[in-house]
Design a protein around this motif. Structure first.
Motif, PDB file in Angstrom:
ATOM      1  N   PHE A 209       0.797  -1.215   0.000  1.00 36.07           N
ATOM      2  CA  PHE A 209       0.000   0.000   0.000  1.00 36.07           C
ATOM      3  C   PHE A 209       0.839   1.279   0.000  1.00 36.07           C
ATOM      4  O   PHE A 209       0.278   2.377   0.064  1.00 36.07           O
ATOM      5  CB  PHE A 209      -0.935   0.017   1.215  1.00 36.07           C
ATOM      6  N   ALA A 210       2.156   1.153  -0.035  1.00 34.81           N
ATOM      7  CA  ALA A 210       3.010   2.343  -0.009  1.00 34.81           C
ATOM      8  C   ALA A 210       3.115   2.921  -1.414  1.00 34.81           C
ATOM      9  O   ALA A 210       3.707   2.297  -2.299  1.00 34.81           O
ATOM     10  CB  ALA A 210       4.390   1.988   0.535  1.00 34.81           C
ATOM     11  N   PRO A 211       2.550   4.102  -1.668  1.00 39.97           N
ATOM     12  CA  PRO A 211       2.626   4.658  -3.018  1.00 39.97           C
ATOM     13  C   PRO A 211       4.028   5.170  -3.336  1.00 39.97           C
ATOM     14  O   PRO A 211       4.777   5.560  -2.449  1.00 39.97           O
ATOM     15  CB  PRO A 211       1.617   5.814  -2.971  1.00 39.97           C
ATOM     16  N   GLU A 212       4.341   5.176  -4.611  1.00 38.88           N
ATOM     17  CA  GLU A 212       5.630   5.697  -5.068  1.00 38.88           C
ATOM     18  C   GLU A 212       5.386   7.044  -5.735  1.00 38.88           C
ATOM     19  O   GLU A 212       4.631   7.142  -6.711  1.00 38.88           O
ATOM     20  CB  GLU A 212       6.271   4.733  -6.055  1.00 38.88           C
ATOM     21  N   ALA A 213       6.011   8.078  -5.202  1.00 42.07           N
ATOM     22  CA  ALA A 213       5.825   9.423  -5.732  1.00 42.07           C
ATOM     23  C   ALA A 213       6.538   9.572  -7.075  1.00 42.07           C
ATOM     24  O   ALA A 213       7.393   8.760  -7.454  1.00 42.07           O
ATOM     25  CB  ALA A 213       6.351  10.453  -4.742  1.00 42.07           C
ATOM     26  N   GLY A 214       6.172  10.599  -7.790  1.00 40.76           N
ATOM     27  CA  GLY A 214       6.807  10.880  -9.071  1.00 40.76           C
ATOM     28  C   GLY A 214       6.438  12.260  -9.556  1.00 40.76           C
ATOM     29  O   GLY A 214       5.457  12.861  -9.092  1.00 40.76           O
ATOM     30  N   LEU A 215       7.226  12.767 -10.479  1.00 41.19           N
ATOM     31  CA  LEU A 215       6.918  14.052 -11.083  1.00 41.19           C
ATOM     32  C   LEU A 215       5.678  13.926 -11.960  1.00 41.19           C
ATOM     33  O   LEU A 215       5.403  12.860 -12.535  1.00 41.19           O
ATOM     34  CB  LEU A 215       8.098  14.534 -11.916  1.00 41.19           C
ATOM     35  N   GLU A 567     -10.779   2.074  13.424  1.00 42.92           N
ATOM     36  CA  GLU A 567     -10.185   0.902  14.057  1.00 42.92           C
ATOM     37  C   GLU A 567      -8.834   0.600  13.415  1.00 42.92           C
ATOM     38  O   GLU A 567      -8.668   0.687  12.197  1.00 42.92           O
ATOM     39  CB  GLU A 567     -11.117  -0.301  13.884  1.00 42.92           C
ATOM     40  N   LYS A 568      -7.863   0.236  14.227  1.00 38.56           N
ATOM     41  CA  LYS A 568      -6.545  -0.126  13.721  1.00 38.56           C
ATOM     42  C   LYS A 568      -6.580  -1.562  13.196  1.00 38.56           C
ATOM     43  O   LYS A 568      -6.870  -2.493  13.931  1.00 38.56           O
ATOM     44  CB  LYS A 568      -5.487   0.014  14.827  1.00 38.56           C
ATOM     45  N   LEU A 569      -6.265  -1.722  11.927  1.00 34.29           N
ATOM     46  CA  LEU A 569      -6.207  -3.048  11.318  1.00 34.29           C
ATOM     47  C   LEU A 569      -4.750  -3.423  11.054  1.00 34.29           C
ATOM     48  O   LEU A 569      -3.858  -2.923  11.715  1.00 34.29           O
ATOM     49  CB  LEU A 569      -7.044  -3.051  10.035  1.00 34.29           C
ATOM     50  N   LEU A 570      -4.510  -4.299  10.106  1.00 35.38           N
ATOM     51  CA  LEU A 570      -3.157  -4.768   9.846  1.00 35.38           C
ATOM     52  C   LEU A 570      -2.243  -3.620   9.439  1.00 35.38           C
ATOM     53  O   LEU A 570      -1.123  -3.485   9.935  1.00 35.38           O
ATOM     54  CB  LEU A 570      -3.171  -5.840   8.745  1.00 35.38           C
ATOM     55  N   VAL A 571      -2.697  -2.819   8.491  1.00 37.57           N
ATOM     56  CA  VAL A 571      -1.960  -1.624   8.065  1.00 37.57           C
ATOM     57  C   VAL A 571      -2.995  -0.539   7.780  1.00 37.57           C
ATOM     58  O   VAL A 571      -4.170  -0.824   7.547  1.00 37.57           O
ATOM     59  CB  VAL A 571      -1.115  -1.879   6.785  1.00 37.57           C
ATOM     60  N   ARG A 572      -2.546   0.694   7.802  1.00 29.74           N
ATOM     61  CA  ARG A 572      -3.412   1.802   7.385  1.00 29.74           C
ATOM     62  C   ARG A 572      -3.072   2.075   5.923  1.00 29.74           C
ATOM     63  O   ARG A 572      -2.014   2.608   5.608  1.00 29.74           O
ATOM     64  CB  ARG A 572      -3.168   3.031   8.260  1.00 29.74           C
ATOM     65  N   HIS A 573      -3.992   1.724   5.048  1.00 36.20           N
ATOM     66  CA  HIS A 573      -3.594   1.667   3.652  1.00 36.20           C
ATOM     67  C   HIS A 573      -3.945   2.929   2.874  1.00 36.20           C
ATOM     68  O   HIS A 573      -4.785   3.724   3.252  1.00 36.20           O
ATOM     69  CB  HIS A 573      -4.180   0.437   2.963  1.00 36.20           C
ATOM     70  N   ILE A 574      -3.232   3.064   1.754  1.00 38.03           N
ATOM     71  CA  ILE A 574      -3.336   4.195   0.830  1.00 38.03           C
ATOM     72  C   ILE A 574      -3.463   3.607  -0.566  1.00 38.03           C
ATOM     73  O   ILE A 574      -2.743   2.672  -0.908  1.00 38.03           O
ATOM     74  CB  ILE A 574      -2.083   5.085   0.914  1.00 38.03           C
ATOM     75  N   SER A 575      -4.351   4.141  -1.383  1.00 40.50           N
ATOM     76  CA  SER A 575      -4.549   3.540  -2.702  1.00 40.50           C
ATOM     77  C   SER A 575      -5.063   4.558  -3.705  1.00 40.50           C
ATOM     78  O   SER A 575      -5.817   5.467  -3.355  1.00 40.50           O
ATOM     79  CB  SER A 575      -5.535   2.376  -2.606  1.00 40.50           C
TER      80      SER A 575
END
Length: 715
Positions: A209-215, A567-575
């Motif tokens: 779920f970790a996004p990769e930034a870019g220009l 609620e805290k789950l496995l990870v706090r995700h971003i998408s």
């Protein structure tokens, strides 16, 4: 899972007959529960106290189901048992199949109750849980679907994921009791292996779920995305890819936007062929209107019969925008049919719109919508039936397993011409056929209605209704949109002004997610743009600021899917990945950039562009998976088309209609007031438009006709 759906439709996999599900659930809802024990007693399990229609469907299972909550995990820890988590939704055909085969079976239930602590989750109420464990399934198996079944530790760490499990071994798949006993044995004799498997999965999940930034890319990137869509386009039947085929309105919306920028004739041809074939196919309910979820085949003939609110909203919006582009009344008519279906079948008496209609009736998929030749002949008479059957490909043998799925073999216009009928006479006849057959169909057992009201999906429908009003001037659409907004404020906003996820049985289910906020802000903006009523703009700005507070990161950029109070789950995700609706982050970009252009507050623009930057490295690798993100990017690089309108509010409707009746994807409307002095004065006591477009601002345009003349020349 699509293959199983096909087999079930063909009768290869039997589905248990059942009573009218609407009546059964209504009876469960209305029964007094005050004297029931906390575990539901001998006739029910703990789900009997739930508000979710999906959980209530399982309240009479012999499985000792728990709703998601700490009670279940504490029990699993104290009894040293693994957890069996099953996630689904109320209109899911394969959820019903597994429920009838296994969860209603006493032998299976005895094994589940003995070896596991069992939890049921409604994915529509808890998309956060579903998203995380669906990602786990994709990491472990490369695919996913519903029902989603997860085996995990009492600490919520998953060690195995699968979808449908048959009752008995079939087609190379082990039966459910075999699966349950296998994982019980591993839990007892080789637990470290399971825990290591869970740990490695969680490690992948954290990075997933970790996004990769870019220009931000060059505008030429939009051509690459456009070409990707054209490469997967089905030139024969329209749509994208092969079977199963989904409508993919977000793909079409990008092409509409791209075509406006590049005047691509190919893109427009793709849009029009797809929308025509969808309307004529079995994926469209030819009698009651509205779209089914998807087509099992590649030609739009054989649908998966469930109907969802979000599909009607998104597909309806695409037809409306295509009408704006082409001025072809066919597309407006289809959009109006979709909205008439929503009013007839999905409107809640409380003010919002229900979630969906099941594919199944009496335990079988599609029964409500299928016809025999003799049924039609009996209802219409021999002469009328002959015409109807010719038009809709109805045969005595049936076009689908002895019955018929109604679909148009050719357009009604072509049909009437070939039969030397006046179009007016044909359409009068068609409406008569439709009325008679609808009355006949409504005497059948109806599909189950999931009467849960979901904030995000209602917001998408509000946006489409507002757009429909702006294009057609049908005030019924505006009234319904405003009523739905009022419902959200009265029933889905808590006293602290926290937006909630869904509503059923008089109460909200829990805190809203990013998609709820982003979709609701978009609906408020759309209502402001078609009415210029300032309260909608003020509310949109308030919730945009709340969205940043609840879902934002300290360093800015991408927004989390869950709030800081969740609620805290496995990870706090971003998408930024689009699912059945656009991703919350992509909708948020649209919201923030539109607010910046409407209000002139550049902080919204900075926040929107920060989200774009945060994901660009990720989404650039697979653009079609995040297509709405690129529609948002296209908006961000489009030249401003800002119109400030001054005048008495009651005199503005013609100007608003002139603007919204055209496809201007970068349009931002502002209200300049009704004063003859000030920054945007009223001229000659007439509504006055101040247009800034193509890097230039025009002199005041006085009256509606002056604006129309300018638009005819400029667009």
């Amino acid at each position: 899972m699509i293959w199983f759906t096909y087999l079930a439709l063909r009768g290869v996999i039997p589905v248990k007959k059942s009573v009218d599900e609407n009546i059964r659930i209504r009876n469960l809802i209305s029964m007094p529960k005050g004297n029931l024990p906390l575990d539901g007693g001998p006739d029910f399990n703990r789900l009997i106290f739930s508000a979710s229609p999906y959980l209530l469907q399982h309240a009479e299972n012999p499985v000792d189901w728990y709703p998601w909550g700490e009670e279940a995990f504490i029990k699993a820890l104290s009894e040293d048992k693994p957890v069996f988590l099953s996630i689904g939704y109320s209109t899911c055909h394969w959820c019903h199949v597994m429920a009838h085969e296994s969860f209603e079976d006493p032998e299976v239930a005895a094994v589940l109750n003995s070896l596991f602590v069992c939890i049921k989750v409604d994915r529509e109420e808890r998309p956060d849980i579903d998203e995380q464990y669906m990602t786990v399934a994709q990491i472990m198996t490369g695919s996913g679907g519903w029902p989603l079944n997860i085996f995990m530790t009492p600490e919520k760490s998953p060690f195995y994921a699968t979808t449908y499990i048959p009752r008995q071994q079939k087609m190379g798949m082990p039966g459910i009791i075999q699966v349950l006993e296998y994982f019980d044995r591993l839990w007892r004799v080789d637990r470290e292996k399971l825990k290591n498997n869970a740990a490695s999965t969680l490690s992948v999940l954290e990075n997933f779920f970790a996004p990769e930034a870019g220009l931000l890319p060059e505008i030429s990137m939009l051509e690459k995305v456009n070409q990707q869509l054209l490469n997967i386009y089905d030139d024969r039947s329209g749509g994208f890819g092969t079977a199963p085929k989904f409508p993919m309105p977000l793909f079409l919306d990008f092409l509409i936007r791209y075509r406006k920028r590049n005047d691509s004739g190919r893109s427009l041809a793709v849009i029009e062929q797809t929308l025509r074939n969808m309307r004529y196919g079995g994926i469209y309910d030819q009698l009651g209107f509205g779209f089914h979820r998807y087509s099992v085949d590649s030609e739009w003939r054989v649908p998966h019969f469930e109907k969802m609110l979000y599909d009607q909203a998104l597909i309806g919006s695409t037809y409306l925008e295509t009408f704006q582009v082409t001025s072809n009344p066919f597309y407006l008519k289809v959009a109006e049919e979709i909205l008439s279906f929503v009013f007839d079948e999905m409107a809640s008496c409380e003010g919002g719109f229900i979630a969906g209609l099941d594919a199944d009736t009496e335990g079988e998929e599609g029964t409500y919508y299928l016809w025999t030749h003799s049924e039609i002949e009996k209802a219409l008479g021999e002469k009328e039936a002959a015409l109807f059957c010719q038009l809709f490909d109805v045969t005595a043998q049936g076009n689908f397993e002895g019955k018929n799925i109604l679909h148009l073999q050719f357009s009604p216009k072509q049909f009437s011409a070939d039969d030397n009928m006046l179009p007016e006479s044909f359409y009068i006849g068609f409406e008569r056929w439709r009325s008679v057959l609808l009355k006949n169909r409504r005497e059948r057992v109806r599909p189950f209605r999931d009467e849960k009201i979901v904030t995000a999906w209602n917001s998408l429908m509000i946006t489409t209704l507002a757009k429909g009003y702006a294009i057609s001037s049908n005030k019924k659409y505006l009234t319904a949109a405003k009523t739905a907004v009022d419902f959200i404020f009265s029933s889905l906003v808590d006293p602290s002004l926290r937006l909630m996820r869904s509503y059923h049985l008089g109460k909200a289910s829990g805190p809203g997610y990013l998609e709820d906020y982003a979709a609701f802000i978009g609906a408020l903006i759309e209502l402001h743009q078609v009415t210029l009523e300032t309260n909608y703009l003020e509310q949109a700005c308030f919730f945009a600021d709340e969205m940043q507070r609840l879902f934002g990161q300290e360093a800015g950029g991408a927004l989390y899917e869950t709030g800081i109070d969740a609620e805290k789950l496995l990870v706090r995700h971003i998408s930024a990945h689009d699912g059945v609706i656009p991703s919350g982050n992509s909708m948020a970009v649209f919201d923030l950039l539109r607010l910046a252009r409407i209000t002139g507050d550049l902080s919204y623009q900075q926040r929107g562009e920060a989200i774009l930057h945060s994901f660009m490295g990720t989404v650039a690798r697979q653009p079609v998976n995040s297509i709405n993100f690129f529609s948002a990017f296209a908006f961000s690089v489009s030249p401003e088309f800002t119109v400030t309108i001054s005048g008495a509010e009651e005199d503005l409707s013609q100007i608003i209609y002139a603007l919204n009746g055209r496809y201007i994807p970068n349009l931002a409307l502002r209200y300049g007031g009704c004063e003859v002095e000030g920054e945007f004065p009223v001229v000659d006591n007439k509504p006055t438009s101040y247009v800034c477009a193509k890097n230039a601002c025009q002199p005041p345009l006085v009256g509606a006709q002056a604006l129309v003349s300018y638009l005819d020349e400029a667009l």
